[in-house]
Scaffold this active site. Structure first.
Site, mmCIF file in Angstrom:
data_model
loop_
_atom_site.group_PDB
_atom_site.id
_atom_site.type_symbol
_atom_site.label_atom_id
_atom_site.label_comp_id
_atom_site.label_asym_id
_atom_site.label_seq_id
_atom_site.Cartn_x
_atom_site.Cartn_y
_atom_site.Cartn_z
ATOM 1 N N TYR A 1 41.192 32.046 34.557
ATOM 2 C CA TYR A 1 39.746 31.771 34.203
ATOM 3 C C TYR A 1 39.993 31.323 32.522
ATOM 4 O O TYR A 1 39.647 30.206 32.304
ATOM 5 C CB TYR A 1 38.892 32.969 34.121
ATOM 6 C CG TYR A 1 37.495 32.434 33.144
ATOM 7 C CD1 TYR A 1 37.213 33.057 32.141
ATOM 8 C CD2 TYR A 1 36.736 31.517 33.832
ATOM 9 C CE1 TYR A 1 36.184 32.620 31.320
ATOM 10 C CE2 TYR A 1 35.598 31.031 32.998
ATOM 11 C CZ TYR A 1 35.380 31.649 31.915
ATOM 12 O OH TYR A 1 34.325 31.423 30.922
ATOM 13 N N SER B 1 35.007 29.354 25.804
ATOM 14 C CA SER B 1 35.014 30.837 25.877
ATOM 15 C C SER B 1 35.854 31.233 24.879
ATOM 16 O O SER B 1 36.968 30.907 24.543
ATOM 17 C CB SER B 1 35.437 31.416 27.272
ATOM 18 O OG SER B 1 35.462 32.559 27.148
ATOM 19 N N LYS C 1 39.664 27.493 30.873
ATOM 20 C CA LYS C 1 38.855 26.785 29.651
ATOM 21 C C LYS C 1 39.841 26.249 28.720
ATOM 22 O O LYS C 1 39.408 25.033 27.917
ATOM 23 C CB LYS C 1 38.055 28.024 29.066
ATOM 24 C CG LYS C 1 37.030 28.635 29.814
ATOM 25 C CD LYS C 1 35.947 27.579 30.026
ATOM 26 C CE LYS C 1 34.844 28.100 31.064
ATOM 27 N NZ LYS C 1 33.735 26.942 31.195
HETATM 28 C C1 WQD Z 1 32.635 43.985 27.949
HETATM 29 C C2 WQD Z 1 32.965 45.066 27.407
HETATM 30 C C3 WQD Z 1 34.955 46.277 28.867
HETATM 31 C C4 WQD Z 1 32.138 46.283 32.661
HETATM 32 C C5 WQD Z 1 33.845 38.655 29.803
HETATM 33 C C6 WQD Z 1 34.649 37.485 29.998
HETATM 34 C C7 WQD Z 1 34.327 36.175 28.716
HETATM 35 C C8 WQD Z 1 32.732 35.950 28.886
HETATM 36 C C9 WQD Z 1 32.093 37.148 28.777
HETATM 37 C C10 WQD Z 1 32.571 33.813 29.919
HETATM 38 C C11 WQD Z 1 34.518 45.650 27.590
HETATM 39 C C12 WQD Z 1 33.606 47.125 29.185
HETATM 40 C C13 WQD Z 1 32.705 46.237 31.407
HETATM 41 C C14 WQD Z 1 31.881 47.705 32.917
HETATM 42 C C15 WQD Z 1 32.857 48.554 30.814
HETATM 43 N N1 WQD Z 1 32.611 35.290 30.019
HETATM 44 N N2 WQD Z 1 32.901 47.304 30.312
HETATM 45 N N3 WQD Z 1 32.530 48.812 32.121
HETATM 46 O O1 WQD Z 1 35.288 41.240 29.232
HETATM 47 O O2 WQD Z 1 34.325 40.941 27.154
HETATM 48 O O3 WQD Z 1 34.071 38.987 28.467
HETATM 49 O O4 WQD Z 1 32.486 37.989 29.641
HETATM 50 O O5 WQD Z 1 32.997 33.156 29.149
HETATM 51 O O6 WQD Z 1 35.175 35.060 29.250
HETATM 52 O O7 WQD Z 1 35.909 37.720 29.889
HETATM 53 O O8 WQD Z 1 32.845 41.446 29.047
HETATM 54 O O9 WQD Z 1 31.016 42.683 29.938
HETATM 55 O O10 WQD Z 1 33.322 42.127 31.147
HETATM 56 O O11 WQD Z 1 33.033 43.790 29.178
HETATM 57 O O12 WQD Z 1 32.992 49.374 30.122
HETATM 58 O O13 WQD Z 1 31.369 48.092 34.094
HETATM 59 O O14 WQD Z 1 32.614 46.349 28.375
HETATM 60 O O15 WQD Z 1 35.892 47.174 29.080
HETATM 61 O O16 WQD Z 1 34.723 46.495 26.608
HETATM 62 P P1 WQD Z 1 34.164 40.720 28.440
HETATM 63 P P2 WQD Z 1 32.577 42.300 29.947
#
Ligand code: WQD
Length: 343
Positions: free
Chosen positions: A149, A124, A153
């Site tokens: 997490y 990741s 990884k």
């Molecule tokens: C994306 C953007 C949030 C939810 C995660 C894991 C990573 C990988 C992919 C496994 C950010 C914003 C989110 C919401 C929001 N998974 N957001 N409202 O955090 O980049 O990565 O998923 O490997 O390990 O960390 O993805 O979709 O949670 O967030 O504004 O309800 O959307 O702040 O900017 P992230 P995400």
């Protein structure tokens, strides 16, 4: 070639199994169904028009895992099984270290015992340290992870590297995923998170069908064009196809290789919401909220190495990603579960 996919009933695992079967490869899936269900496996077979041998096991159970290697002539393993919610890992660190490290150790031990040499590991972008400049290349600094997490990884990569160092016949390919979204064009398989979605796009999808009231945008005061977080969103089918390229590469090589799997382009939260609204002609109510602890402002990949070495690049654009996400969610308002209800 016959490939064992651990975590094969999950969001990414099912898409990988479809691509393997459609490419004429043999594919076996193992999953404990803690975050997926048997219906997903059946739909993989429906899409591919081929049988997918499935083992409902805890991959940490070395005896049960060994049975799979005895019953099938496995050439390579694509290892996805594990817990994957960043926020949950902060509140349940011991479960995450115990599960994700032991599941990887169990797979590598079974491979060694059964003389299977090719290991493709689902890693990741969270293994990269904060403070790296963008775009992220494979040489960027790793470690200093912001959550358990991400550490699991990072440690999984180290375990695999040390195995390859000790057993020179081994081939290890580490795939660092950026943000997988979307769904197979059939609308029959897709992302089906348990409970309230942690990730942005499944939350948007559930809001689009009225299952959630509105999207909370976690911060609009980042140093980005519109102030909201920027990520490298990648279509899950492109991600799955990268695994076919990776396993083909792995069986022809020895040693360790790392690849970033992303598009190389960033998109903000508001851009994703707008694309989702425009492409699918649906309203997506949202509200600006405070930042989510641990979030980076910007994170996107330099995918040049995967293109150069694996001859792989992401082909699907953002409109296709959000269109396919919506088709899946609209066709399956309760995911794979008939009973439905808002969790
Ligand atoms: C994306 C953007 C949030 C939810 C995660 C894991 C990573 C990988 C992919 C496994 C950010 C914003 C989110 C919401 C929001 N998974 N957001 N409202 O955090 O980049 O990565 O998923 O490997 O390990 O960390 O993805 O979709 O949670 O967030 O504004 O309800 O959307 O702040 O900017 P992230 P995400």
């Amino acid at each position: 070639m016959t490939v064992l996919v651990t975590g094969g009933a999950g969001f990414i695992g099912t898409h990988i199994c479809v691509e393997l079967l459609m490419s004429g490869h043999g594919c076996i899936a193992a999953d404990n169904l803690s975050n997926s269900c048997l219906e997903a496996v059946k739909r993989v077979e429906e899409i591919a028009g081929r049988i997918l041998p499935f083992y409902e096991i805890d991959v940490r159970d070395e005896d049960k895992l060994d049975i799979i290697f005895k019953e099938h002539a496995i050439d390579a393993v694509i290892h996805l099984a594990g817990l994957k919610a960043v926020g949950e890992s902060v509140s349940m660190p011991l479960e995450y270290y115990s599960c994700n490290l032991n599941v990887t150790l169990s797979v590598l031990k079974a491979m060694k015992k059964n003389n299977v040499k090719s290991f493709v590991f689902s890693s990741s972008a969270t293994v990269y340290s904060a403070g790296n400049s963008m775009p992220l290349a494979e040489e960027a600094a790793c470690g200093g992870c912001s959550n358990p997490y991400g550490w699991t990884k990072f440690m999984g990569e180290i375990i695999a590297r040390d195995a390859a160092h000790a057993y020179p016949e081994m081939s290890v390919v580490l795939l660092r995923y950026f943000n997988p979204i979307g769904a197979h064009e059939s609308g029959r398989i897709g992302e089906d998170p348990l409970g309230i979605p942690n990730n942005l796009v499944p939350f948007i999808s559930q809001t689009a069908i009225g299952k959630r009231e509105k999207v909370m945008v976690y911060g609009n005061d980042y140093d980005t064009p519109d102030g909201t977080g920027v990520r490298d969103y990648l279509h899950v089918v492109d991600l799955a196809k990268a695994h076919i390229a990776a396993v083909d590469y792995s069986v022809k090589h020895r040693g360790v290789e790392v690849f970033n799997l992303g598009t190389g382009k960033g998109a903000s939260v508001l851009e994703i919401i707008e694309a989702y609204r425009r492409v699918n002609s649906v309203e997506i109510p949202y509200e600006i909220a405070g930042r989510r602890p641990g979030d980076l402002a910007v994170c996107f990949a330099d995918p040049a190495k995967a293109r150069r070495v694996l001859a792989w690049r992401a082909e699907r654009n953002l409109d296709e990603m959000v269109r396919d996400s919506y088709r899946w969610q609209k066709s399956n308002p309760n995911g794979y579960h008939e009973d439905g209800g808002i969790a």
